[in-house]
Design an enzyme around this catalytic site. Structure first.
Site, PDB file in Angstrom:
ATOM      1  N   SER A 182       0.857  -1.186   0.000  1.00  0.00           N
ATOM      2  CA  SER A 182       0.000   0.000   0.000  1.00  0.00           C
ATOM      3  C   SER A 182       0.890   1.231   0.000  1.00  0.00           C
ATOM      4  O   SER A 182       2.048   1.183   0.437  1.00  0.00           O
ATOM      5  CB  SER A 182      -0.879   0.014   1.248  1.00  0.00           C
ATOM      6  OG  SER A 182      -1.553   1.249   1.377  1.00  0.00           O
ATOM      7  N   TYR A 193      -2.357  -0.355  10.786  1.00  0.00           N
ATOM      8  CA  TYR A 193      -2.385  -0.688   9.346  1.00  0.00           C
ATOM      9  C   TYR A 193      -1.068  -0.291   8.691  1.00  0.00           C
ATOM     10  O   TYR A 193      -0.486  -1.061   7.929  1.00  0.00           O
ATOM     11  CB  TYR A 193      -3.574   0.014   8.682  1.00  0.00           C
ATOM     12  CG  TYR A 193      -3.749  -0.342   7.215  1.00  0.00           C
ATOM     13  CD1 TYR A 193      -4.231  -1.596   6.831  1.00  0.00           C
ATOM     14  CD2 TYR A 193      -3.455   0.573   6.204  1.00  0.00           C
ATOM     15  CE1 TYR A 193      -4.404  -1.918   5.489  1.00  0.00           C
ATOM     16  CE2 TYR A 193      -3.624   0.260   4.863  1.00  0.00           C
ATOM     17  CZ  TYR A 193      -4.096  -0.988   4.506  1.00  0.00           C
ATOM     18  OH  TYR A 193      -4.265  -1.310   3.173  1.00  0.00           O
TER      19      TYR A 193
HETATM   20  P1  NDP Z   1     -11.758  -5.579   0.168  1.00  0.00           P
HETATM   21  O1  NDP Z   1     -12.207  -5.356   1.581  1.00  0.00           O
HETATM   22  O2  NDP Z   1     -12.723  -5.324  -0.938  1.00  0.00           O
HETATM   23  O3  NDP Z   1     -11.179  -7.046  -0.011  1.00  0.00           O
HETATM   24  C1  NDP Z   1     -10.440  -7.698   0.994  1.00  0.00           C
HETATM   25  C2  NDP Z   1     -10.434  -9.184   0.705  1.00  0.00           C
HETATM   26  O4  NDP Z   1      -9.657  -9.836   1.724  1.00  0.00           O
HETATM   27  C3  NDP Z   1     -11.824  -9.795   0.706  1.00  0.00           C
HETATM   28  O5  NDP Z   1     -11.951 -10.669  -0.386  1.00  0.00           O
HETATM   29  C4  NDP Z   1     -11.853 -10.580   2.013  1.00  0.00           C
HETATM   30  O6  NDP Z   1     -12.638 -11.754   1.867  1.00  0.00           O
HETATM   31  C5  NDP Z   1     -10.387 -10.949   2.177  1.00  0.00           C
HETATM   32  N1  NDP Z   1     -10.077 -11.290   3.553  1.00  0.00           N
HETATM   33  C6  NDP Z   1     -10.051 -10.479   4.631  1.00  0.00           C
HETATM   34  N2  NDP Z   1      -9.765 -11.175   5.740  1.00  0.00           N
HETATM   35  C7  NDP Z   1      -9.617 -12.475   5.348  1.00  0.00           C
HETATM   36  C8  NDP Z   1      -9.328 -13.676   6.023  1.00  0.00           C
HETATM   37  N3  NDP Z   1      -9.136 -13.717   7.349  1.00  0.00           N
HETATM   38  N4  NDP Z   1      -9.254 -14.824   5.305  1.00  0.00           N
HETATM   39  C9  NDP Z   1      -9.476 -14.810   3.965  1.00  0.00           C
HETATM   40  N5  NDP Z   1      -9.727 -13.692   3.265  1.00  0.00           N
HETATM   41  C10 NDP Z   1      -9.809 -12.542   3.954  1.00  0.00           C
HETATM   42  O7  NDP Z   1     -10.469  -4.642   0.015  1.00  0.00           O
HETATM   43  P2  NDP Z   1      -9.444  -4.365  -1.183  1.00  0.00           P
HETATM   44  O8  NDP Z   1      -9.803  -5.072  -2.408  1.00  0.00           O
HETATM   45  O9  NDP Z   1      -9.275  -2.888  -1.227  1.00  0.00           O
HETATM   46  O10 NDP Z   1      -8.111  -4.957  -0.556  1.00  0.00           O
HETATM   47  C11 NDP Z   1      -7.239  -5.855  -1.223  1.00  0.00           C
HETATM   48  C12 NDP Z   1      -5.797  -5.542  -0.814  1.00  0.00           C
HETATM   49  O11 NDP Z   1      -5.428  -4.262  -1.314  1.00  0.00           O
HETATM   50  C13 NDP Z   1      -5.568  -5.493   0.707  1.00  0.00           C
HETATM   51  O12 NDP Z   1      -4.349  -6.139   1.013  1.00  0.00           O
HETATM   52  C14 NDP Z   1      -5.485  -4.011   0.989  1.00  0.00           C
HETATM   53  O13 NDP Z   1      -4.723  -3.746   2.135  1.00  0.00           O
HETATM   54  C15 NDP Z   1      -4.807  -3.522  -0.278  1.00  0.00           C
HETATM   55  N6  NDP Z   1      -4.965  -2.094  -0.533  1.00  0.00           N
HETATM   56  C16 NDP Z   1      -6.190  -1.523  -0.750  1.00  0.00           C
HETATM   57  C17 NDP Z   1      -6.309  -0.155  -0.937  1.00  0.00           C
HETATM   58  C18 NDP Z   1      -7.622   0.522  -1.122  1.00  0.00           C
HETATM   59  O14 NDP Z   1      -7.675   1.784  -1.131  1.00  0.00           O
HETATM   60  N7  NDP Z   1      -8.727  -0.182  -1.286  1.00  0.00           N
HETATM   61  C19 NDP Z   1      -5.120   0.724  -0.942  1.00  0.00           C
HETATM   62  C20 NDP Z   1      -3.886   0.025  -0.727  1.00  0.00           C
HETATM   63  C21 NDP Z   1      -3.822  -1.320  -0.532  1.00  0.00           C
HETATM   64  P3  NDP Z   1     -13.675 -12.367   2.955  1.00  0.00           P
HETATM   65  O15 NDP Z   1     -14.209 -11.232   3.755  1.00  0.00           O
HETATM   66  O16 NDP Z   1     -14.692 -13.054   2.094  1.00  0.00           O
HETATM   67  O17 NDP Z   1     -12.850 -13.334   3.734  1.00  0.00           O
END
Ligand code: NDP
Length: 239
Positions: free
Chosen positions: A132, A145
């Protein structure tokens, strides 16, 4: 058939967009997240779905074995699953402190271990870790975070160095603001309002497909070329 691509956190946001992009490019997929219905709703062909916590290593390993039996060995792991709960530390739920490190950092390393041995033996393969812009600079109410993402950046570079001589690429994709469900773990109040106000002021952030496109571009390079780090943010984001 093209090689197997493994994506964690594929039930929403960047992970779901990345699943669609690699499926469109002809890859079979192993998708891992806790919400099976959301992964099934993507409606993609040649997919093994694992309804699992990314830290449940036996469950992830079993799903990987099922996917390998169907589609062959994995050539790409996208460590995308992530959790962000913004708060000052004094007010933060201790469970979320633990969960952010478990999901963002610990699972990333444990799941990389599951594929690295085979990739080294084959002398090829790619691991993409989602960092990030918060792994490069500090923001208010981001302390935990920020810590997880700084760790991701450090571990990705360490892992890259460990595997360079084995022909395995390890690289970082570090997004700026992207419009996803990631804010869902930040409770209502001034912290959320401030984040949303800034996000609105820069046009709402990138789309998940913008990050998926960057991941596909990085993977599509010949194996002997590696982007080490892609920071992908809205042009209008000034912080
Ligand atoms: P979302 O919240 O849309 O997606 C997060 C995903 O992680 C979901 O599919 C969720 O699935 C999964 N997840 C969370 N906890 C668990 C767990 N314990 N086991 C399995 N799966 C898990 O967020 P983003 O798409 O934005 O995030 C994706 C990545 O991008 C992350 O690493 C985030 O830190 C990074 N990022 C995002 C930014 C943004 O502005 N959006 C900026 C910078 C980085 P489920 O709940 O079904 O388990």
């Amino acid at each position: 058939m093209k090689p197997l691509v493994v994506i964690t956190g594929a039930s929403s946001g960047i992970g779901a967009a990345t699943a669609r992009a690699f499926s469109a490019a002809g890859h079979p997929l192993l998708l891992i997240a806790r919400r099976r219905a959301a992964m099934e709703a993507l409606g993609l062909p040649d997919v093994e779905i694992a309804e699992a916590d990314v830290n449940d290593t036996p469950a992830v390993a079993a799903a990987l074995a099922r996917a390998v039996a169907r589609f062959g060995e994995p050539d790409l792991l996208v460590n995308n699953a992530g959790l962000m709960a913004l708060s000052s530390v004094v007010d933060q739920d201790p469970g979320l402190v633990q969960a952010m490190f478990d999901v963002n950092c610990v699972a990333m390393m444990k799941n990389s271990q599951l594929v690295l041995g085979g990739m080294r033996e084959r002398g090829r393969g790619t691991i993409v870790n989602l960092g990030s812009i918060a792994g490069k600079q500090l923001y208010g109410d981001h302390t935990v975070y920020n810590g997880t993402k700084y760790a991701v950046h450090a571990m990705t570079e360490g892992l890259r160095r460990e595997n360079a001589a084995h022909g395995v690429r390890v690289l970082l994709v570090a997004p700026g603001m992207v419009d996803t469900e990631l804010l869902g773990n930040t409770g209502e109040g001034a912290v959320l309002d401030g984040y949303l106000a800034y996000k609105g002021s820069i046009g709402g952030g990138l789309q998940p497909t913008d990050i998926a496109d960057a991941i596909v571009a990085a993977y599509s390079l010949p194996q002997h070329i590696s982007y080490r780090e892609l920071v992908v943010a809205p042009t209008s984001q000034d912080a």
